[in-house]
Scaffold this active site. Structure first.
Site, short mmCIF file in Angstrom:
data_model
loop_
_atom_site.label_atom_id
_atom_site.label_comp_id
_atom_site.label_asym_id
_atom_site.label_seq_id
_atom_site.Cartn_x
_atom_site.Cartn_y
_atom_site.Cartn_z
N LYS A 210 0.84 -1.20 0.00
CA LYS A 210 0.00 0.00 0.00
C LYS A 210 0.88 1.25 0.00
CE LYS A 210 -3.58 2.30 2.68
NZ LYS A 210 -4.52 2.25 3.78
N GLU A 216 10.47 -4.72 4.60
CA GLU A 216 10.58 -6.12 4.17
C GLU A 216 10.29 -6.26 2.67
OE1 GLU A 216 8.84 -4.92 6.73
OE2 GLU A 216 8.70 -6.34 8.40
N GLU A 356 -4.89 -6.58 14.74
CA GLU A 356 -4.36 -5.26 14.37
C GLU A 356 -5.47 -4.22 14.44
OE1 GLU A 356 -0.81 -4.69 11.52
OE2 GLU A 356 -2.50 -4.05 10.31
O1 F6P Z 1 3.12 -2.93 9.83
C1 F6P Z 1 1.77 -3.07 9.69
C2 F6P Z 1 1.32 -2.73 8.30
O2 F6P Z 1 1.26 -1.35 8.14
C3 F6P Z 1 -0.02 -3.37 8.01
O3 F6P Z 1 -1.07 -2.65 8.51
C4 F6P Z 1 0.04 -3.51 6.54
O4 F6P Z 1 -0.92 -4.41 6.07
C5 F6P Z 1 1.45 -3.98 6.36
O5 F6P Z 1 2.18 -3.24 7.30
C6 F6P Z 1 2.03 -3.81 4.98
O6 F6P Z 1 1.99 -2.48 4.57
P1 F6P Z 1 2.18 -2.10 3.06
O7 F6P Z 1 1.08 -2.70 2.28
O8 F6P Z 1 2.15 -0.60 3.02
O9 F6P Z 1 3.51 -2.62 2.60
#
Ligand code: F6P
Length: 544
Positions: A210, A216, A356
């Site tokens: 997102k 990671e 969460e």
């Molecule tokens: O660390 C928690 C979080 O923000 C979740 O809420 C989210 O689904 C996940 O990390 C991954 O985030 P992104 O889709 O922005 O990589």
């Protein structure tokens, strides 16, 4: 607004719970032969067979649910549903609307800040459909002209768990054209073991994030790109990498052509995003028509949640039972026990969706909620768990609630299996409910001439462990869509009842912040400073 704890409905529920304190579930069953009929609910989705939600093994009486429904009214859940649907920024700490339901909406406009989001939603769905068809038909080819055989989704949390869980759940519906893999962990073992044996010429990566900043995911994406370009060169990235994100500028900065990017929007929370382009790897696995059936199932559950009265409303009932168990019976954990191998990742998915969202204590007014909120959720599919941790459920002396989920029909039928699966599922909830007394255990032993009678105390089961059983007709895309939406709306309802913002996740930030400050110390680019002695010792031990 009056805190829920001070409402007459809450006080009523407290008095009622007090009256039930010393009542055993086996007695409730013994005294009321109609208990199952009175405490189970059926739901008939428009395009499918009925579901059964059996609450009769919860520690409630037929009076309990109407009392709890008073909380639904006191907290004005219908009013909050209306706010959500109107695109109001009910994620108040982030100032965002909460409209994952728009992703499966069919019909009129859905507005956020005066803008109808439906044309954007439909345009991305159309782009997903075209992309799935291009990959499936072989029209989309890798840089060397080979067709795609393997898709690797790189994402974590909400950008991983939903499509990963659903891809496994719908294994019986896979098209078989493609193998779809998921990489989440920054531990290189995750990516390395998936890449092992894949051919760069035939592999497509979906970078799903997102924010497009998650450590990671970005690290895995860079390593995947290195793996690909080492063999095929930089120019191959355009044919082997697509992205799903709300941050298209960051997608471009990473080097992925925005023509190959699928957008979604800040009014979709990560853990509610399966219905957006985050579902692309799933759509590639099952085909776009099946993905549309998943959306249709979720839409059916949305309609049910938005219109059914609380005592017939499945998400409302699950929420009220969770609240009852957490706040009136003091249960601290809930085991999610799917008697379905295909739903094996459901507990993990629900851990994010529920924990969460609701693992919080500060309410929308910045005050303590004042009562326990969500219990710890964990679980494993049955029957495997029976041979691992059920011992503790039966005789460990801890009170907890269990949630059994089973399907009437097998998704991979083989003679002799499904009946055994169901027999075990129903046996476990019965055993947890009624338990076995010393007298019964002794009688059993004396019935066998050579049995050692000293074993009787070891064969006592306290019982009175409450459980819910959800019986689904079968595991297909439509049913799965409705099932996931059921839990989403349960989360929404509990957020309203506890007056929490269920859509932010500040609790995940602190650890990320510390990890960012420790990284240069572990990499050796900055001295080890301003850390506690344990952390300093661990870093030193790694470097020695
Ligand atoms: O660390 C928690 C979080 O923000 C979740 O809420 C989210 O689904 C996940 O990390 C991954 O985030 P992104 O889709 O922005 O990589």
């Amino acid at each position: 607004m009056t805190p829920i704890l001070n409402t007459p409905a809450w006080k009523h529920a407290e008095r009622h719970a007090h009256g039930l304190r010393d009542v055993h579930l086996r007695d409730l069953f013994a005294h009321d032969p109609t208990r199952f009929a009175r405490l189970s609910v059926r739901w008939n989705p428009g395009a499918g067979e009925s579901w059964l939600l059996d609450l009769s093994k919860q520690r409630i009486t037929p009076e309990t649910l109407p009392i709890l429904a008073g909380l639904w009214e006191s907290a004005d859940v219908p009013g909050w549903i209306a706010k959500m649907r109107a695109g109001e920024p009910i994620n108040h700490t982030e100032g965002r609307a909460v409209l994952h339901t728009a992703l499966r909406h069919a019909g009129g406009p859905v507005k956020v800040g005066g803008h109808d989001v439906m044309p954007d939603v439909q345009a991305v769905l159309a782009k997903m459909r075209d992309f799935c068809r291009a990959v499936h038909s072989g029209q989309w080819r890798g840089a060397t002209g080979e067709t795609i055989t393997d898709v690797v989704n790189i994402g974590i949390g909400g950008s991983d768990l939903g499509p990963r869980m659903a891809t496994q759940a719908l294994a019986a519906h896979h098209l078989g054209h493609l193998r779809v893999h998921y990489v989440a962990n920054v531990d290189s073992a995750d990516l390395a073991t998936i890449l092992h044996g894949l051919s760069p010429q035939r592999t497509l990566f979906i970078i799903a994030s997102k924010t497009f900043t998650t450590q990671e995911t970005m690290q895995n994406a860079r390593s995947a790109r290195d793996w690909l370009t080492t063999t095929l060169g930089e120019a191959a990235v355009a044919r082997h990498f697509v992205a799903v994100s709300t941050a298209l500028d960051k997608v471009a900065a990473f080097g992925i052509d925005t023509d190959n990017a699928f957008a979604f929007w800040d009014w979709v929370g990560g853990r509610f995003s399966l219905w957006s382009a985050i579902g692309l790897p799933l759509a590639l696995a099952i085909g776009f028509e099946c993905f549309e059936a998943l959306l249709a199932g979720a839409r059916e559950m949305d309609n049910h949640f938005f219109t059914a009265p609380p005592l017939e409303n499945l998400p409302a009932l699950l929420a009220l039972i969770e609240l009852w168990n957490a706040d009136f019976i003091s249960l601290q954990t809930r085991a999610v026990l799917p008697y379905s191998q295909s739903l094996g990742l459901l507990p993990r998915y629900l851990q994010q969706l529920e924990m969460e969202s609701l693992g919080k204590q500060i309410d929308r007014d910045g005050k303590l909620v004042g009562c326990p909120t969500l219990p710890i959720i964990w679980g494993e599919p049955g029957t495997n768990g029976q041979h691992a941790f059920y011992q503790l459920l039966h005789q460990g002396g801890r009170a907890l609630s269990c949630e059994f989920i089973a399907c009437k029909e097998a998704d991979f039928p083989l003679p002799g299996h499904h009946e055994k699966l169901l027999a075990n599922c129903f046996a476990q909830s019965a055993a947890l409910m009624k338990g076995k007394t010393l007298e019964e255990a002794s009688q059993e032993l004396t019935a066998v001439p050579s049995a050692p009678t000293f074993l009787a105390p070891y064969k006592i089961f306290p019982g009175n462990q409450p459980s819910t059983t959800l019986l689904l007709p079968r595991l297909d895309p439509y049913t799965l869509g409705a099932l996931i939406a059921l839990y989403e709306h349960k989360v929404f309802t509990l957020g309203v009842l506890w007056h929490l913002d269920a859509f932010d996740q500040w609790g995940v930030e602190y650890g990320k912040q510390i990890a960012n400050s420790l990284l240069p110390m572990i990499e050796g680019t900055s001295p080890v400073a301003d850390v506690d002695s344990s952390t300093a010792g661990l870093i030193a031990a790694c470097k020695s």
